[in-house]
Design an enzyme around this catalytic site. Structure first.
Site, PDB file in Angstrom:
ATOM      1  N   CYS A 122     -67.982   3.631 -23.572  1.00 40.89           N
ATOM      2  CA  CYS A 122     -69.314   2.672 -23.711  1.00 40.89           C
ATOM      3  C   CYS A 122     -68.721   1.392 -23.905  1.00 40.89           C
ATOM      4  O   CYS A 122     -67.649   1.145 -23.804  1.00 40.89           O
ATOM      5  CB  CYS A 122     -70.346   3.463 -24.562  1.00 40.89           C
ATOM      6  SG  CYS A 122     -72.177   3.171 -24.789  1.00 40.89           S
ATOM      7  N   LYS A 197     -79.759  11.973 -24.316  1.00 44.44           N
ATOM      8  CA  LYS A 197     -79.602  11.720 -25.019  1.00 44.44           C
ATOM      9  C   LYS A 197     -80.222  10.670 -25.247  1.00 44.44           C
ATOM     10  O   LYS A 197     -81.155  10.254 -24.699  1.00 44.44           O
ATOM     11  CB  LYS A 197     -77.763  10.733 -25.046  1.00 44.44           C
ATOM     12  CG  LYS A 197     -77.535   9.728 -26.203  1.00 44.44           C
ATOM     13  CD  LYS A 197     -76.100   8.585 -25.744  1.00 44.44           C
ATOM     14  CE  LYS A 197     -76.395   8.184 -26.891  1.00 44.44           C
ATOM     15  NZ  LYS A 197     -74.524   7.502 -26.837  1.00 44.44           N
ATOM     16  N   LYS A 250     -77.026  15.959 -26.994  1.00 41.00           N
ATOM     17  CA  LYS A 250     -77.506  14.443 -28.386  1.00 41.00           C
ATOM     18  C   LYS A 250     -78.884  13.876 -28.650  1.00 41.00           C
ATOM     19  O   LYS A 250     -79.148  12.940 -28.056  1.00 41.00           O
ATOM     20  CB  LYS A 250     -76.362  13.609 -27.810  1.00 41.00           C
ATOM     21  CG  LYS A 250     -76.364  12.550 -29.291  1.00 41.00           C
ATOM     22  CD  LYS A 250     -75.382  11.380 -28.844  1.00 41.00           C
ATOM     23  CE  LYS A 250     -75.141  10.719 -30.282  1.00 41.00           C
ATOM     24  NZ  LYS A 250     -74.088   9.347 -29.974  1.00 41.00           N
TER      25      LYS A 250
END
Length: 328
Positions: A122, A197, A250
């Site tokens: 990321c 996510k 997540k």
């Protein structure tokens, strides 16, 4: 009592610890855990994260000592998050060959070749604005960000990462990274995709640890709405088609239903990320004497396995491994 009234006696199988153990359906193993680590430049640094008791930022020399402890506990997988000295608009330290995560990967593979080393892919820790990609007029440019994320993944693979774990939530990130890895000769390097996510308030302590809070706005334009369930199927399906080898959900604790949904519909290994806020709440309650930490943590972790997770990314991993060893 009139025993002619029919009913089932479920308690028969709960009578003794041995019976309960014999019929237990779900089990935790040390091999299930992936332990997150935060690495920083410098020497002799072991900075405590105030909102995450027991979690630290490590310089590379201190990381060696930490890895000794991790390996001795039986943990076989770690994931690295890096905090660079210098940040810029395009997160250039993320894809620098001598970046902090790249150095941590190489060092750890030399120290413990058998350790599975995962690289979080990321840009948020590396950009001066704290977003997960290239920011243009307050909006993250998806396709320009993909170019930099692919460069990051390749640099991490070159450093020795066993698994690339892109967490950015750009559309097409798995396909782009898979293509880049294959072109660079890393066709055997798997992708552990943060497929599902959510834009969650449970990430707060992580952003202190990784120094990655957005400088402006939030991440709701690319992370998922916590109210949405069906969207998780669309995200998981896209990543599966694009070549994801693992699927991460997540957060975990408030999304056990989503873990079960994905487990029932997809055949890749499923990873639950037991995130920083979930960890911090238990730690805070335990430090105040409000809960029994070991029992709470182990119940929480077993719930993630029961929901369908094959692996759990968790800051509790070291404690859990100690408790599991003591319980033998």
């Amino acid at each position: 009592m009139n025993y002619s009234i029919p009913f089932d006696r479920h308690r028969r199988l709960r009578k003794t610890p041995a019976l309960r153990s014999m019929v237990r359906e779900t089990h935790l193993h040390k091999e299930d855990f992936i332990y997150p680590l935060f690495v920083v430049e410098g020497k002799g640094i072991k900075n405590p994260i105030n909102s995450m008791p027991g979690v630290f930022q490590f310089s590379l020399d201190e990381l060696k000592k930490e890895m000794d402890e991790i390996a001795s506990l039986g943990i076989r997988s770690v994931i690295f998050f890096g905090i660079p000295d210098v940040k810029d608009a395009v997160g250039s330290e993320a894809y620098c060959a001598t970046g902090i995560v790249q150095k941590a990967i190489t060092q750890t593979k030399e120290q413990y070749p058998e350790m599975v080393v995962i690289a979080d892919t990321c840009l948020c820790e590396y950009t001066d604005h704290g977003h997960c990609g290239v920011l243009e007029d307050g909006y993250v440019n998806n396709d320009e960000s993909l170019i930099l994320l692919a460069k990051t993944a390749v640099s991490q693979a070159k450093a020795g990462a066993d698994i690339i774990a892109p967490s950015n939530m750009m559309d097409g990130f798995v396909a782009t990274i898979r293509h880049a890895l294959d072109e660079a000769g890393f066709e055997n390097t798997p992708i552990m995709s943060y497929a599902v996510k959510y834009a969650s308030a449970f990430y707060g302590p992580f952003r202190e640890a990784a120094q990655s809070a957005p400088g402006q706005g939030d991440r709701k334009a690319y992370q998922m709405d916590p109210a949405n369930r069906l969207e998780a199927f669309r995200e998981a399906e896209s990543d599966t088609v694009e070549g994801a080898d693992f699927l991460i959900i997540k957060p975990a604790l408030s999304y056990l239903d989503i873990i079960r949904d994905i487990r029932n519909n997809y055949h890749q290994p499923i990873v639950a990320y037991n995130v920083s806020g979930e960890y911090a709440m238990v730690k805070a309650a335990a430090l105040n004497g409000w809960v029994e930490e070991e029992k709470i943590v182990m119940e929480k972790l077993i719930s993630m396995k029961r929901a369908g997770a094959d692996m759990i990314m968790t800051y509790h991993a070291k404690d859990a491994c100690r408790w599991m060893s003591e319980g033998k």
